[in-house]
Scaffold this motif. Sequence first.
Motif, PDB file in Angstrom:
ATOM      1  N   GLY A 261       0.874  -1.463   0.139  1.00  0.00           N
ATOM      2  CA  GLY A 261       0.319   0.367  -0.196  1.00  0.00           C
ATOM      3  C   GLY A 261       0.934   1.020   0.131  1.00  0.00           C
ATOM      4  O   GLY A 261       2.283   1.787   0.166  1.00  0.00           O
ATOM      5  N   GLU A 262       0.129   2.482  -0.437  1.00  0.00           N
ATOM      6  CA  GLU A 262       0.928   3.887  -0.504  1.00  0.00           C
ATOM      7  C   GLU A 262       0.531   4.659   0.411  1.00  0.00           C
ATOM      8  O   GLU A 262      -0.513   4.630   0.538  1.00  0.00           O
ATOM      9  CB  GLU A 262       1.182   4.286  -2.082  1.00  0.00           C
ATOM     10  CG  GLU A 262       1.284   3.406  -2.946  1.00  0.00           C
ATOM     11  CD  GLU A 262       0.694   4.139  -4.730  1.00  0.00           C
ATOM     12  OE1 GLU A 262      -0.892   4.223  -4.683  1.00  0.00           O
ATOM     13  OE2 GLU A 262       1.224   3.979  -5.275  1.00  0.00           O
ATOM     14  N   THR A 263       1.644   5.872   1.099  1.00  0.00           N
ATOM     15  CA  THR A 263       0.752   6.208   1.576  1.00  0.00           C
ATOM     16  C   THR A 263       0.923   7.593   0.970  1.00  0.00           C
ATOM     17  O   THR A 263       1.409   7.331  -0.589  1.00  0.00           O
ATOM     18  CB  THR A 263       2.293   7.020   3.050  1.00  0.00           C
ATOM     19  OG1 THR A 263       3.328   7.224   2.225  1.00  0.00           O
ATOM     20  CG2 THR A 263       2.666   5.793   3.567  1.00  0.00           C
ATOM     21  N   GLN A 264       0.339   9.209   1.668  1.00  0.00           N
ATOM     22  CA  GLN A 264       0.470   9.685   0.354  1.00  0.00           C
ATOM     23  C   GLN A 264       2.138  10.126  -0.189  1.00  0.00           C
ATOM     24  O   GLN A 264       2.113  10.544  -0.808  1.00  0.00           O
ATOM     25  CB  GLN A 264       0.564  11.626   1.759  1.00  0.00           C
ATOM     26  CG  GLN A 264      -1.175  11.501   1.825  1.00  0.00           C
ATOM     27  CD  GLN A 264      -2.681  11.239   0.948  1.00  0.00           C
ATOM     28  OE1 GLN A 264      -1.674  11.582  -0.572  1.00  0.00           O
ATOM     29  NE2 GLN A 264      -3.315  11.686   0.572  1.00  0.00           N
ATOM     30  N   ALA A 265       2.796  10.053   0.661  1.00  0.00           N
ATOM     31  CA  ALA A 265       4.488  10.356   0.337  1.00  0.00           C
ATOM     32  C   ALA A 265       4.866   9.935  -1.184  1.00  0.00           C
ATOM     33  O   ALA A 265       5.964  10.202  -1.712  1.00  0.00           O
ATOM     34  CB  ALA A 265       5.166  10.474   1.382  1.00  0.00           C
ATOM     35  N   GLY A 266       4.480   8.355  -0.335  1.00  0.00           N
ATOM     36  CA  GLY A 266       5.239   7.035  -0.733  1.00  0.00           C
ATOM     37  C   GLY A 266       4.650   6.649  -2.933  1.00  0.00           C
ATOM     38  O   GLY A 266       5.113   6.251  -3.143  1.00  0.00           O
ATOM     39  N   LYS A 267       3.320   7.361  -3.255  1.00  0.00           N
ATOM     40  CA  LYS A 267       2.442   7.367  -3.727  1.00  0.00           C
ATOM     41  C   LYS A 267       3.313   7.761  -5.267  1.00  0.00           C
ATOM     42  O   LYS A 267       3.558   8.895  -4.946  1.00  0.00           O
ATOM     43  CB  LYS A 267       1.201   8.068  -3.631  1.00  0.00           C
ATOM     44  CG  LYS A 267      -0.087   7.168  -4.676  1.00  0.00           C
ATOM     45  CD  LYS A 267      -1.130   8.147  -4.324  1.00  0.00           C
ATOM     46  CE  LYS A 267      -2.303   8.119  -5.238  1.00  0.00           C
ATOM     47  NZ  LYS A 267      -2.870   6.116  -5.060  1.00  0.00           N
ATOM     48  N   SER A 268       3.080   6.738  -6.471  1.00  0.00           N
ATOM     49  CA  SER A 268       3.454   7.459  -7.506  1.00  0.00           C
ATOM     50  C   SER A 268       5.498   6.129  -6.917  1.00  0.00           C
ATOM     51  O   SER A 268       5.896   7.191  -8.403  1.00  0.00           O
ATOM     52  CB  SER A 268       2.932   8.407  -7.992  1.00  0.00           C
ATOM     53  OG  SER A 268       4.452   9.643  -7.049  1.00  0.00           O
TER      54      SER A 268
END
Length: 643
Positions: A261-268
């Motif tokens: 899953g992605e955090t806001q900072a990790g997304k993309s």
Amino acid sequence: METIRLTMAQALVKFLDNQYISFDGEEQKFIKGFFTIFGHGNVLGLGQALEQDKGDLIVHQGRNEQGMVHAAIGYAKQNHRKQIYACTSSVGPGAANMITGAATATANRIPVLLFPGDTYAARQPDPVLQQVEQFHDLTLTTNDAYKAVSKYWDRINRPEQIMFSMINAMRILTDPVETGAVTIALPQDVQGEAYDYPVSFFKKRVHRIERKIPTDAMIDDAVKVIKNKKKPFIICGGGVRYSEAANTLKEFAEKFDIPFGETQAGKSAITWEHRLNMGGIGTTGNLASNVLAKEADVIIGIGTRYTDFTTASKWLFQNPQVDFVNINVASFDAYKLDGIKVEADAKVALEILADRLEKEDYESAYTDEIDNIKDRWNNEVDRLFNIKYKEDFVPEVRGHLDDKIDEYKEVLESSLTQTRVLGMLDSLLDDSSIIVGASGSLPGDLQRVWRPKEQNTYHMEYGYSCMGYEVNAALGVKLAQPDREVYAMVGDGSYMMLHSELVTSIQEGAKINILLFDNMEFGCINNLQMGHGMGSFGTEMRHRNPKTGLLDDKLVKMDFAMNAASYGCKTYSVRTEEELINAVQDAKKQEVSTLIDIKVLPKTMTDGYESWWRVGNAEVAEKDSIMNATKELKDKINEARKY
Ligand SMILES: Cc1ncc(C[n+]2csc(CCOP(=O)(O)OP(=O)(O)O)c2C)c(N)n1
Ligand SMILES: O=C1C[C@@H](O)[C@H](O)[C@@H](O)C1=O
Ligand SMILES: [Mg+2]
């Protein structure tokens, strides 16, 4: 010793122009330039130095000190902390304005270098204009207020102090663990004072960003836990992006069949369509990530701060057997949730861990759960992307303002829903476009439904979630990636709070695009209050009602397109799907910054998916609805991990 006579400010500029970093053997200049707002506290010192010889630094003229720091953060974040801006303000209010920016940088672990002007070291003219004067402590100035939000703070009372101070500033700025806002307060007299500086102070300095290697014992601990687990789940945090570890993570996940899953900072870090990418996790996460995280027997958190939004206030992980393996350069984060600590760089740690798990013949025991839940979530996104207003319309966030939706529809002259607009933008924007966000309902929607089609195209400040970041940071992102279209995704409330550097974007010819979602309310806060038993109070944009004395009269209409047009932007008002298509297509052809004022119905953002957020509800209240919400809250707190 060879010396050169310079003012303190001249020495500072010369030093900054000679700082480099080296990362994985690649060297690059560290300080790109300065954002400035000059006043009497900095113009004759630092301003003079920059006018006389700025070297290769570029100097921008900011409009609001907080806005320019947000632009600097946007630049550094998009550059994965490898290149930064310095910012300088005058003394007093200008300095105070940068403090919110400092906090935003520190909360997000993003390097920015701030030089607020300060009162006179000599004190002869005191009190000077804009000096606060504290009777009990004459050393206190506005700049002491930075201490709570800076990772390093100093005041230069003698010109020679700048040498030791700046070398230390570089230590902090280039350290992945320590980085954040560095504040060096510059008394206005000292800026202009001369000193014979050793020439050696100005030599080229290369600061190595080292990859911290995990010890064998750390990896042993992690392997011991993971090898017996059947349902591992990875959290991809911002550290994955800053460590340039995305491809290593992808290989790791594929090798052992572990969803992430992605955090806001990790997304993309990894694009959306990857089979193992479950998308956003946590309070504003989606069904796929949250269901898998809830059942996981080990969480491998990589470069995550485990904020309340990521862990759903420590409620998300419900498997009684769950353990945490925390890969993080910062021991502070590695210790969270009482996890196994792998205090190391994400890329190196994953490489070593992969070798060891391979030797154990490790593989997760998932069968079809990953594909099934991802399919379910994709179908749900398709549904959200196609929600249209119709007769007897009930919005996605229901039961709050259901009976007012028609009034909004009339005043906005639009029946567009927020999720439909996002769905259209998903196909209208070029794959290489970068979206920038920070606050309001959009970060939640975007973390759930946005589908990054290229790496590093999702730029969300959700450490401080500072209203006003979006537009200003978009300028910084554009300066970092001039060849791409950059879109600030912003609510009406946040746009009104601060969009000062939109004007700077016009001045610089650095085109940014603003996608403004006007729902005539502080939408997410209205959801929050009404979702916890309150009425609608102080969050809709309504005129004061002379009859009730409250803010419950007619809606306050805004023409944001007209506002941005006055700065020289190309603007569009959008109330229909066709207008949206035309506006986005035309905006792409423009060379100036654009603003698309999209009127959307309130309550048409996404709602929660298997998630929770702890908030502070009233324990005694007149409304039963509040008391009920407080009871529900307490039940949830009982289900959550205690620390
Ligand atoms: C500087 C700052 N002040 C206050 C808040 C609290 N806050 C978060 S979102 C929000 C309202 C946002 O409204 P809008 O931008 O219109 O977005 P919407 O929720 O309607 O999508 C407020 C007041 C904040 N995040 N930042
Ligand atoms: O208080 C807040 C609530 C969140 O929903 C929102 O995204 C954030 O900006 C905030 O400050
Ligand atoms: Mg709004």
